[in-house]
Motif scaffolding. Structure first.
Motif, PDB file in Angstrom:
ATOM      1  N   VAL B  52      48.928 -37.215  35.463  1.00 52.21           N
ATOM      2  CA  VAL B  52      48.523 -36.174  36.404  1.00 52.21           C
ATOM      3  C   VAL B  52      49.764 -35.397  36.835  1.00 52.21           C
ATOM      4  CG1 VAL B  52      47.745 -35.768  38.780  1.00 52.21           C
ATOM      5  CG2 VAL B  52      46.428 -37.275  37.299  1.00 52.21           C
ATOM      6  N   ASN B  53      49.681 -34.097  36.741  1.00 54.60           N
ATOM      7  CA  ASN B  53      50.758 -33.217  37.197  1.00 54.60           C
ATOM      8  C   ASN B  53      50.503 -32.867  38.666  1.00 54.60           C
ATOM      9  OD1 ASN B  53      51.641 -29.755  36.412  1.00 54.60           O
ATOM     10  ND2 ASN B  53      52.766 -31.292  37.555  1.00 54.60           N
ATOM     11  N   ALA B  54      51.277 -33.472  39.548  1.00 59.15           N
ATOM     12  CA  ALA B  54      51.126 -33.193  40.978  1.00 59.15           C
ATOM     13  C   ALA B  54      51.865 -31.915  41.337  1.00 59.15           C
ATOM     14  CB  ALA B  54      51.657 -34.362  41.796  1.00 59.15           C
ATOM     15  N   THR B  55      51.481 -31.335  42.469  1.00 61.81           N
ATOM     16  CA  THR B  55      52.138 -30.084  42.871  1.00 61.81           C
ATOM     17  C   THR B  55      53.445 -30.340  43.615  1.00 61.81           C
ATOM     18  OG1 THR B  55      50.923 -29.967  44.968  1.00 61.81           O
ATOM     19  CG2 THR B  55      49.915 -28.898  43.063  1.00 61.81           C
ATOM     20  N   ALA B  58      55.732 -35.552  47.169  1.00 57.99           N
ATOM     21  CA  ALA B  58      55.024 -36.287  48.214  1.00 57.99           C
ATOM     22  C   ALA B  58      53.567 -36.495  47.809  1.00 57.99           C
ATOM     23  CB  ALA B  58      55.109 -35.538  49.540  1.00 57.99           C
ATOM     24  N   GLU B  59      52.965 -35.453  47.282  1.00 53.05           N
ATOM     25  CA  GLU B  59      51.582 -35.576  46.805  1.00 53.05           C
ATOM     26  C   GLU B  59      51.509 -36.606  45.682  1.00 53.05           C
ATOM     27  OE1 GLU B  59      49.454 -31.852  45.610  1.00 53.05           O
ATOM     28  OE2 GLU B  59      49.063 -33.011  43.791  1.00 53.05           O
ATOM     29  N   ALA B  62      51.523 -40.079  47.098  1.00 53.53           N
ATOM     30  CA  ALA B  62      50.266 -40.436  47.766  1.00 53.53           C
ATOM     31  C   ALA B  62      49.179 -40.749  46.735  1.00 53.53           C
ATOM     32  CB  ALA B  62      49.821 -39.313  48.699  1.00 53.53           C
ATOM     33  N   ILE B  63      49.159 -39.987  45.647  1.00 53.78           N
ATOM     34  CA  ILE B  63      48.201 -40.275  44.570  1.00 53.78           C
ATOM     35  C   ILE B  63      48.500 -41.655  43.981  1.00 53.78           C
ATOM     36  CG2 ILE B  63      47.438 -39.592  42.254  1.00 53.78           C
ATOM     37  CD1 ILE B  63      48.076 -36.650  43.106  1.00 53.78           C
ATOM     38  N   ALA B  65      49.920 -44.138  45.437  1.00 57.22           N
ATOM     39  CA  ALA B  65      49.555 -45.173  46.413  1.00 57.22           C
ATOM     40  C   ALA B  65      48.073 -45.511  46.305  1.00 57.22           C
ATOM     41  CB  ALA B  65      49.888 -44.687  47.829  1.00 57.22           C
ATOM     42  N   GLY B  66      47.236 -44.482  46.221  1.00 60.81           N
ATOM     43  CA  GLY B  66      45.801 -44.709  46.094  1.00 60.81           C
ATOM     44  C   GLY B  66      45.451 -45.395  44.787  1.00 60.81           C
ATOM     45  N   TYR B  88      58.245 -38.757  54.512  1.00 58.10           N
ATOM     46  CA  TYR B  88      57.029 -39.022  55.294  1.00 58.10           C
ATOM     47  C   TYR B  88      56.081 -39.978  54.572  1.00 58.10           C
ATOM     48  CZ  TYR B  88      52.504 -37.442  57.374  1.00 58.10           C
ATOM     49  OH  TYR B  88      51.266 -37.346  57.946  1.00 58.10           O
ATOM     50  N   VAL B  89      55.811 -39.697  53.302  1.00 63.73           N
ATOM     51  CA  VAL B  89      54.845 -40.537  52.577  1.00 63.73           C
ATOM     52  C   VAL B  89      55.438 -41.909  52.282  1.00 63.73           C
ATOM     53  CG1 VAL B  89      55.420 -39.533  50.334  1.00 63.73           C
ATOM     54  CG2 VAL B  89      53.248 -40.641  50.617  1.00 63.73           C
TER      55      VAL B  89
END
Lengths: 206, 177
Positions: B52-55, B58-59, B62-63, B65-66, B88-89
């Motif tokens: 998955v290419n995150a933007t 941090a995003e 979080a992905i 982590a889930g 933060y994350v």
């Protein structure tokens, strides 16, 4: 529709879905209406939907609901593009949009000033996007999108301003919430036990 | 200093890719960057690894982590500058929620960083990880890559914390002939 009515509407329709909840009143309300080990509570601002997306990717056999807020989603709008371009077929985002930061004095969010988060989700490429303003329409949209085989996004417009508090405090902390949720996944047969050191991990050659 | 030019060390990229496979990684969330691009290319060609290419970093975390919570074995692949955008994350999901995932990044804080524009990353990336109590290691020799990456993933699973593996310049690049 009040915020609590929206949460009640969703909660009463949940069966075995995995629910990732952002911070604020939503946690207290969901816990008071329908607590479950399959609810992952109090995921901080901007992180609930990405965590839900990762979870949906990991467990494609189970529907995953992100109960997010407008202030939270606005902190990380990029996730809408990521979800649209790497679809998780089992993910539904329910955006409880009160147009304000309810937990800290009802200051207006960008949504409260006119940004259309459903429009942003749609433009990002989320295939099924609905905007609703009544419990009946929310129930209809939720049932419809839960039945889809593609990501869904519901902008549930809820009343702004002070609201009654159903609980003073969530009766479990963040760590308890995580571990309880993970145990819930184990009990549902969705994941194996977490890795733990056992005596047979460490043996000497004979 | 005489002018030096560098080419990617494709052999080392392959060794690191194989180590990622040996560690059991089956889900990669990435933000593309120059230094890790050949490792990413190998991962994207692997049909057994979902990508998955995150933007943003941090995003991506979080992905991860889930996904980790849901039983995947994820890894975030990114530039070292991503630690700055992910404090933060890392603290919220990593420390407070005890969610866990592997991170692999370029390491501007190692020797040989040519980009002056990375001087802040050179100074802050490792201290940030230390401050956040995120375990991390640097692959200094390619023959230790497999051991370190596998051990890092074991740490992620056993300790239920995020862990970072840092790749310095000399591991990813070699002087052009």
């Amino acid at each position: 529709m009040t915020h609590f009515e929206a949460v009640q509407t969703i909660a009463h329709r949940l069966t075995n879905e995995l629910v990732v909840v952002s911070v604020g009143y939503t946690n207290l309300e969901l816990h008071s209406v329908k607590d479950s080990k399959l609810n992952l509570y109090a995921i901080q601002m901007s992180l609930a939907t990405p965590v839900a997306f990762g979870l949906a990717k990991a467990i494609p056999s189970r529907k995953v609901i992100s109960l997010d807020g407008d202030g939270s989603l606005l902190m990380g709008l990029g996730i809408l593009s990521t979800i649209a371009t790497h679809p998780a077929k089992n993910l539904v985002i329910v955006l409880l949009d009160n147009g304000c930061y309810a937990a800290c004095g009802w200051y207006s969010t960008g949504s409260g000033r006119g940004s259309d988060l459903a429009g942003i989700a749609s433009a990002a490429g989320i295939p099924h996007v609905r905007t609703v303003a009544t419990p009946q329409d929310l129930a209809t949209a939720f049932d419809e999108l839960l039945g889809k085989d593609e990501p869904g996004f519901i902008r549930a417009k809820v009343e702004s301003g002070p609201q009654s508090t159903v609980l003073d405090q969530l009766p479990l902390d963040r760590l308890e919430s995580t571990f309880r949720f993970r145990q819930g996944l184990v009990e549902e047969g969705l994941v194996g036990q977490w890795r733990e050191a056992r005596l047979d991990h460490y043996t000497s050659p004979r | 200093m005489r002018e030096k030019k560098f080419v990617y060390n494709l052999n080392n990229a392959k060794i690191i890719y194989n180590a990622i496979k040996s560690a059991g990684i089956n889900f990669v969330i990435y933000v593309p960057e120059t230094w890790t691009r050949e490792i990413l290319k190998l991962l994207l060609h692997d049909k057994d690894i979902e990508a998955v290419n995150a933007t943003g970093e941090a995003e991506a975390m979080a992905i991860a982590a889930g996904a980790s919570l849901g039983g995947k074995t994820p890894m975030v692949l990114m530039e070292g500058s991503g630690y700055g955008t992910s404090i933060y994350v890392l603290s919220r999901l990593g420390l407070m929620h005890h969610m866990s995932w592997l991170i692999m990044s370029s390491h501007a804080g190692g020797l040989g960083e040519l980009g002056f524009y990375h001087w802040d990353i050179r100074l802050t990336a490792e201290p940030l990880l230390s401050t956040l109590l995120i375990p991390h290691c640097t692959i200094q020799r390619i023959d230790e890559a497999e051991t370190l990456i596998i051990e890092a993933q074991l740490t992620v699973e056993g300790q239920k914390v995020p862990m970072a593996v840092l790749l310095p310049h000399h591991i990813l690049w070699q002087e052009a002939k």
